[in-house]
Design an enzyme around this catalytic site. Sequence first.
Site, mmCIF file in Angstrom:
data_model
loop_
_atom_site.group_PDB
_atom_site.id
_atom_site.type_symbol
_atom_site.label_atom_id
_atom_site.label_comp_id
_atom_site.label_asym_id
_atom_site.label_seq_id
_atom_site.Cartn_x
_atom_site.Cartn_y
_atom_site.Cartn_z
ATOM 1 N N GLY A 129 -10.904 -1.560 2.840
ATOM 2 C CA GLY A 129 -9.960 -1.285 4.045
ATOM 3 C C GLY A 129 -10.023 0.065 4.748
ATOM 4 N N THR A 169 0.925 -1.439 0.037
ATOM 5 C CA THR A 169 0.006 0.073 -0.169
ATOM 6 C C THR A 169 1.028 1.202 -0.077
ATOM 7 O OG1 THR A 169 -1.838 -1.046 1.245
ATOM 8 C CG2 THR A 169 -1.651 1.184 1.663
HETATM 9 N N1 ASP Z 1 -4.201 -1.413 4.920
HETATM 10 C C1 ASP Z 1 -4.567 -1.848 3.849
HETATM 11 C C2 ASP Z 1 -5.793 -2.508 3.500
HETATM 12 O O1 ASP Z 1 -6.152 -3.233 4.570
HETATM 13 C C3 ASP Z 1 -3.519 -2.838 3.148
HETATM 14 C C4 ASP Z 1 -2.222 -2.551 3.647
HETATM 15 O O2 ASP Z 1 -1.853 -1.359 3.958
HETATM 16 O O3 ASP Z 1 -1.365 -3.203 3.342
HETATM 17 O O4 ASP Z 1 -6.605 -2.394 2.614
#
Ligand code: ASP
Length: 303
Positions: A212, A182
Amino acid sequence: MHALVVHGGAGIASGAAKAQQRACALALECGWKILAGGGSALDSVVAAVELMEDEPTLNAGYGSCLTEDGTVELDAAVMDGCERRAGAVALVRRLRHPVRAARLLLEEGRHVFLAGEAVETFAAARGMPLVDSATLVTPARRDAWAARQRAADASVGEAASIDATLSEAADERDPGEDGAGTVGAVAFDVGCHVAAATSTGGISGKRAGRIGDSPIIGAGTLADDRAGAVSATGDGEAIIRATVASVALEILRSGVGPERAAEVALAELTRVGGTGGLIVVDRFGRVAAAHTTPRMTWASRCA
Ligand code: ASP
């Protein structure tokens, strides 16, 4: 004085770490040029995130991880600390730069959060090109998804072998199948304004329709000139439940520095059983980056 921090996600060690670090460095340079030229924190974070959305080893835009159905569904948000204007989009399938659509929403000012086809209609009406969803999928992501499917098929009734096959697939994958990668940015500009932006493909194998933390204001993304700006990464569900960005900003507002704010926010994340990381800039341009995962890719600059 100005400051910029960018991240390329929290997670486990990945074969793509070098490429991700390089992309962070380029994004930092790109966002920094804007700040150094007197540009706004908002322009800077959007430009930095857009650049990382183009990097195939990062989980945003091109290179995003796939849902259990093998599709992409992208989430992004941007927030301007000046007047707390925000734009957020979710479940985007046909935009290479969802953060740009979030920015357009912020500028329009009518709604904060749009999801699904409505985002694409909104963005296309404002000149953003709609792409075939398949062009956002990299061969590495497609292979990882196929390996996951094979593992699931082979393991009906054999839970133990699922784990074994998945971890084999994990060794081959590049970048991480967990969805790490991300991207986000926070900035402080010469006018003492802050901004934050985050963009993601979410987590691998997620249920279609899952949203998310990244586009949720106060969870994955938040900015307020009276405190600072935050972009988070990690277990989305836990970040939402812990309201990670909100916790960090509350601490900043009380006058405590960004390192301590990040620490408290991560403690809250741990308390609800999640792992992750965050980048922070405060209202004085001081920055911090912290994570509870084995690694987080990030870069920062202040002057
Ligand atoms: N926080 C992001 C989500 O859950 C994923 C990540 O940051 O790796 O969509």
